[in-house]
Motif scaffolding. Structure first.
Motif, PDB file in Angstrom:
ATOM      1  N   HIS A 175       0.856  -1.191   0.000  1.00 56.11           N
ATOM      2  CA  HIS A 175       0.000   0.000   0.000  1.00 56.11           C
ATOM      3  C   HIS A 175       0.890   1.238   0.000  1.00 56.11           C
ATOM      4  O   HIS A 175       1.066   1.921   1.007  1.00 56.11           O
ATOM      5  N   TRP A 176       1.478   1.511  -1.148  1.00 54.93           N
ATOM      6  CA  TRP A 176       2.428   2.621  -1.305  1.00 54.93           C
ATOM      7  C   TRP A 176       2.333   3.051  -2.755  1.00 54.93           C
ATOM      8  O   TRP A 176       3.197   2.806  -3.557  1.00 54.93           O
ATOM      9  N   ASN A 177       1.215   3.675  -3.099  1.00 50.57           N
ATOM     10  CA  ASN A 177       0.894   3.881  -4.502  1.00 50.57           C
ATOM     11  C   ASN A 177       0.546   5.336  -4.806  1.00 50.57           C
ATOM     12  O   ASN A 177       0.409   6.178  -3.913  1.00 50.57           O
ATOM     13  N   GLN A 178       0.391   5.592  -6.084  1.00 46.88           N
ATOM     14  CA  GLN A 178      -0.126   6.859  -6.577  1.00 46.88           C
ATOM     15  C   GLN A 178      -1.471   6.577  -7.238  1.00 46.88           C
ATOM     16  O   GLN A 178      -1.694   5.485  -7.768  1.00 46.88           O
ATOM     17  N   ALA A 179      -2.367   7.559  -7.207  1.00 39.99           N
ATOM     18  CA  ALA A 179      -3.706   7.326  -7.758  1.00 39.99           C
ATOM     19  C   ALA A 179      -4.227   8.592  -8.421  1.00 39.99           C
ATOM     20  O   ALA A 179      -3.876   9.711  -8.040  1.00 39.99           O
ATOM     21  N   SER A 257      -5.626  -2.687  -2.079  1.00 44.09           N
ATOM     22  CA  SER A 257      -5.710  -4.065  -2.571  1.00 44.09           C
ATOM     23  C   SER A 257      -4.545  -4.466  -3.471  1.00 44.09           C
ATOM     24  O   SER A 257      -4.519  -5.594  -3.966  1.00 44.09           O
ATOM     25  N   LEU A 258      -3.590  -3.559  -3.707  1.00 43.96           N
ATOM     26  CA  LEU A 258      -2.461  -3.900  -4.561  1.00 43.96           C
ATOM     27  C   LEU A 258      -1.552  -4.893  -3.844  1.00 43.96           C
ATOM     28  O   LEU A 258      -1.495  -4.936  -2.616  1.00 43.96           O
ATOM     29  N   ASP A 259      -0.855  -5.709  -4.623  1.00 41.73           N
ATOM     30  CA  ASP A 259       0.015  -6.737  -4.040  1.00 41.73           C
ATOM     31  C   ASP A 259       1.263  -6.850  -4.902  1.00 41.73           C
ATOM     32  O   ASP A 259       1.202  -7.321  -6.042  1.00 41.73           O
ATOM     33  N   GLY A 263       0.613  -9.755  -7.222  1.00 44.78           N
ATOM     34  CA  GLY A 263      -0.004  -8.952  -8.249  1.00 44.78           C
ATOM     35  C   GLY A 263      -1.495  -8.784  -7.988  1.00 44.78           C
ATOM     36  O   GLY A 263      -2.059  -9.514  -7.183  1.00 44.78           O
ATOM     37  N   PRO A 264      -2.117  -7.826  -8.655  1.00 45.12           N
ATOM     38  CA  PRO A 264      -1.498  -6.873  -9.579  1.00 45.12           C
ATOM     39  C   PRO A 264      -0.910  -5.675  -8.841  1.00 45.12           C
ATOM     40  O   PRO A 264      -1.231  -5.418  -7.690  1.00 45.12           O
ATOM     41  N   VAL A 265      -0.032  -4.945  -9.574  1.00 39.64           N
ATOM     42  CA  VAL A 265       0.564  -3.739  -9.006  1.00 39.64           C
ATOM     43  C   VAL A 265      -0.249  -2.500  -9.385  1.00 39.64           C
ATOM     44  O   VAL A 265       0.124  -1.378  -9.037  1.00 39.64           O
ATOM     45  N   TRP A 266      -1.372  -2.711 -10.093  1.00 35.60           N
ATOM     46  CA  TRP A 266      -2.273  -1.592 -10.380  1.00 35.60           C
ATOM     47  C   TRP A 266      -3.700  -2.095 -10.484  1.00 35.60           C
ATOM     48  O   TRP A 266      -3.945  -3.269 -10.765  1.00 35.60           O
ATOM     49  N   HIS A 284       1.056   1.055  -8.021  1.00 39.35           N
ATOM     50  CA  HIS A 284       2.113   1.059  -7.017  1.00 39.35           C
ATOM     51  C   HIS A 284       3.271   1.930  -7.488  1.00 39.35           C
ATOM     52  O   HIS A 284       3.611   1.965  -8.675  1.00 39.35           O
ATOM     53  N   HIS A 285       3.891   2.631  -6.535  1.00 39.49           N
ATOM     54  CA  HIS A 285       4.955   3.573  -6.887  1.00 39.49           C
ATOM     55  C   HIS A 285       6.202   2.876  -7.430  1.00 39.49           C
ATOM     56  O   HIS A 285       7.073   3.517  -8.027  1.00 39.49           O
TER      57      HIS A 285
END
Length: 301
Positions: A175-179, A257-259, A263-266, A284-285
């Motif tokens: 859980h380290w993403n951009q959206a 929910s990203l993994d 996967g998936p990373v998006w 994910h970043h």
């Protein structure tokens, strides 16, 4: 930007020669740093407070250049791509990409479209050889020896930024993403969105990455572009929501929910509310940055 401009006034005894200065700069600077034109002034215009009056500077006089037509298949393909990305139909193979209005982000679009057309280029090549004629001599066919991408599933080295991420999170962090949350004009056909997202994932290996830890070291691999996701790892989710609070909760579920391992990373969320249609894209970043978004959003649209 930020530097001072010296007033080297021209005199009758010593008038700077613009052509000579241009040649000197070409010998000392990379091509993309050489100015496209040089204008000689008798004196720089100054304001009463001692600052340069930029508004009073004359417009640079660019030399008219003959439009040179492509001479072979690769020049024709690259010129067509440049024209489409820059939105111009007056370019020749000797035009400088950056002088024609190109920037570093558009150079990534050039690379992606060239790959789709069967040619491999790198960002460094575009910066060092910013004309179609020069770049065409260095483009490789994707089916040429050494030009193909790594096999799906093969371990890939981490980038410096990815290595810093795993130094900070040695056990990984999903859980380290951009959206980006988009508002859709009108209604959106779910099947059309799924096809567009699938095409985007097939084009960009970074959207199919998984990360594995072996002997304490993290590596990344890219799933095959043709692999169909299972229901548990489907990239697109469609939901009908009743309120703004429901939308916020749905976005939070998508983003958490990203993994990075399984996967998936998006993931993409397609939300229908009584008043509007929204699309959330969470990546994910490790797979995306600020530069990438512009390319991905344009292709998705």
């Amino acid at each position: 930007g930020g530097g001072e401009i010296a007033d080297a006034s021209a005199t009758a005894a010593h008038t700077p020669d613009a052509a000579h200065l241009q040649r000197e700069l070409e010998q000392k600077l990379p091509g993309y740093m050489v100015p496209s034109s040089v204008t000689v002034l008798a004196r720089l215009p100054w304001m009463p407070n001692g600052k340069l009056d930029r508004a009073a500077l004359p417009a640079p006089r660019a030399e008219a250049r003959e439009r040179v037509a492509p001479a072979n298949e690769v020049e024709s393909a690259l010129l067509s791509i440049w024209s489409a990305v820059l939105g111009r139909d007056d370019l020749g193979v000797t035009e400088n990409f950056f002088e024609a209005g190109g920037d570093s982000i558009q150079s990534l679009q050039i690379i992606a479209r060239a790959r789709e057309a069967g040619w491999r280029l790198t960002p460094r090549q575009i910066f060092e050889h910013p004309t179609v004629a020069a770049l065409a001599q260095r483009a490789q066919r994707l089916d040429a020896p050494g030009a193909h991408a790594p096999d799906d599933g093969a371990a890939l080295g981490l980038t410096p930024i990815q290595r810093l991420f795993f130094e900070r999170y040695p056990h990984g962090e999903s859980h380290w993403n951009q959206a980006v949350l988009l508002k859709v004009k009108g209604r959106l056909v779910p099947e059309a969105l799924e096809r567009a997202v699938a095409a985007l994932g097939a084009r960009h290996d970074a959207l199919r990455l998984r990360f594995v830890q072996e002997a304490g070291a993290w590596q990344q691999v890219a799933d095959a572009a043709h692999t169909s996701p299972t229901p548990q790892t489907a990239v697109v989710r469609h939901e009908t929501l009743g309120s703004l609070a429901d939308l916020k909760a749905a976005c939070e579920r998508i983003q958490s929910s990203l993994d990075i391992v399984q996967g998936p990373v998006w993931r993409v969320g397609h939300f229908e509310t009584p008043d509007e249609t929204r699309v959330l894209i969470a990546i994910h970043h490790l797979s995306v940055d600020g530069v990438s978004w512009r390319v991905l959003l344009e292709e998705l649209q």
